[in-house]
Design an enzyme around this catalytic site. Structure first.
Site, PDB file in Angstrom:
ATOM      1  N   SER A 164     -33.075 -60.170 -52.303  1.00 24.05           N
ATOM      2  CA  SER A 164     -33.934 -59.004 -52.492  1.00 24.05           C
ATOM      3  C   SER A 164     -33.103 -57.879 -53.099  1.00 24.05           C
ATOM      4  O   SER A 164     -31.871 -57.891 -53.014  1.00 24.05           O
ATOM      5  CB  SER A 164     -34.514 -58.547 -51.149  1.00 24.05           C
ATOM      6  OG  SER A 164     -35.142 -57.282 -51.252  1.00 24.05           O
ATOM      7  N   TYR A 176     -33.527 -56.811 -41.897  1.00 22.51           N
ATOM      8  CA  TYR A 176     -33.917 -57.349 -43.200  1.00 22.51           C
ATOM      9  C   TYR A 176     -32.813 -57.173 -44.243  1.00 22.51           C
ATOM     10  O   TYR A 176     -32.402 -58.146 -44.889  1.00 22.51           O
ATOM     11  CB  TYR A 176     -35.203 -56.687 -43.684  1.00 22.51           C
ATOM     12  CG  TYR A 176     -35.711 -57.273 -44.983  1.00 22.51           C
ATOM     13  CD1 TYR A 176     -36.361 -58.502 -44.993  1.00 22.51           C
ATOM     14  CD2 TYR A 176     -35.512 -56.621 -46.194  1.00 22.51           C
ATOM     15  CE1 TYR A 176     -36.802 -59.060 -46.179  1.00 22.51           C
ATOM     16  CE2 TYR A 176     -35.956 -57.176 -47.382  1.00 22.51           C
ATOM     17  CZ  TYR A 176     -36.605 -58.391 -47.377  1.00 22.51           C
ATOM     18  OH  TYR A 176     -37.025 -58.939 -48.559  1.00 22.51           O
TER      19      TYR A 176
END
Length: 317
Positions: A164, A176
């Site tokens: 990401s 995350y």
């Protein structure tokens, strides 16, 4: 001088364009395993590769997701139930893949399964909140990859890991961003090790996309839940206004996110089918024009940008 420089740059991009258009032969004989195919990127990629003629092995978390996917694809596509947090589930899926690929090996492994919540300021969270994400997004990727590497090596194939832009620039707390930084590091070490065996490793770095796992309402709800479980001291230090501003910022993800998931799956497909895949793919204009350039900026400048757009706690200095 400028004319020569422009000519060299033009020739470079022309050569790259030509190299990247070369496609691997006999794609119809290639097996590709994709994790997280119930919805989102994995689901679309499975359907995309099936249309391309590859032999797709789609790993879903639920039988419902697997059944729906089978109803949208050809008979070539096969599904398996896989929970990447459970060693026994990974072992069973690995054996299932061995039985189907036989001596051909596994051409492609796409580590796509992941979660994005809980996402909130670190002090609102517990160790268990971090582990929920790390178990799936990082440790799951590692265990699935290690289990299937012998099959990928046999085929001299590809490993495609979904990271990401948040694995380059951190905007919020929680597990995350940590997990995606870990995926980047694991992929880099894996790429160098496996290059001796002709195996290529690619990293996909999407910007913000509208997927079921990035639903802003769900992210906001989990952040509110983390706030409710925080200690009175933490709540007093941050204040209700900070909570409201944080939730509002998360809702803005809806406007910032892109609908076209094919921008990501096209990158995945290229990484699997091109003779000369890229090492990294930045998917989405926000990734290319904002977050990727930010990752090369000096730390103090990135800190200033993030600090400028972030809410301030009640008891901030």
């Amino acid at each position: 001088m400028w004319l020569y420089l422009a000519t060299l740059v033009g020739l470079y991009y022309l050569l790259r364009w030509y190299r990247e258009r070369q496609v691997v032969s006999r794609l119809q004989d290639k097996y590709v395993l994709i994790t997280g195919c119930d919805s989102g990127f994995g689901n679309l990629l499975a359907r995309q590769l099936d249309l391309r003629g590859l032999r797709v092995l789609a790993a879903c978390l639920t039988e419902k997701g697997a059944e729906q996917l089978r109803g949208q694809t050809s008979d070539r596509l096969e599904t398996v139930i896989l929970d990447v947090t459970k060693t026994e589930s990974i072992a069973a899926a690995t054996q299932w893949v061995k039985e189907r690929t036989g001596d051909r090996g596994l051409w492609g492994l796409v580590n796509n399964a992941g979660v994005s919540v809980p996402t909130a300021p670190n002090e609102w969270l517990t160790k268990q909140d971090f582990m929920k994400i790390l178990d799936i997004n990082l440790l799951g990727v590692i265990e699935v990859t290690l289990s299937l590497l012998p099959l990928v090596r046999k085929a001299r194939g590809r490993v495609v890991n979904v990271a990401s832009v948040m694995g380059r620039v951190v905007f919020n707390g929680g597990g995350y961003c940590i997990s995606k930084y870990g995926v980047e590091a694991f992929s880099d070490s894996l790429r160098r090790e496996l290059s001796h065996f002709g195996v290529k490793v690619a990293i996909i770095e999407p910007g913000f996309f509208k997927t079921p796992l990035a639903n802003p309402e769900m992210i906001s709800a989990k952040a509110k839940e983390a706030w409710d479980q925080a200690s009175p001291e933490v709540k007093e230090s941050y204040g209700e206004n900070f909570l409201a501003s944080t939730l509002k910022a998360m809702q803005l993800l809806e406007k910032m996110s892109t609908n076209d998931l094919s921008l990501v799956t096209d990158c995945m497909e290229h990484a699997l089918t091109a003779c000369h895949p890229r090492t990294r793919y930045s998917a989405g204009w926000d990734a290319k024009l904002i977050y990727l350039p930010m990752s090369y900026m000096p730390t103090f400048l990135v800190d200033a940008i993030v600090y400028w757009r972030s809410p301030r706690p009640t008891k901030a200095v």
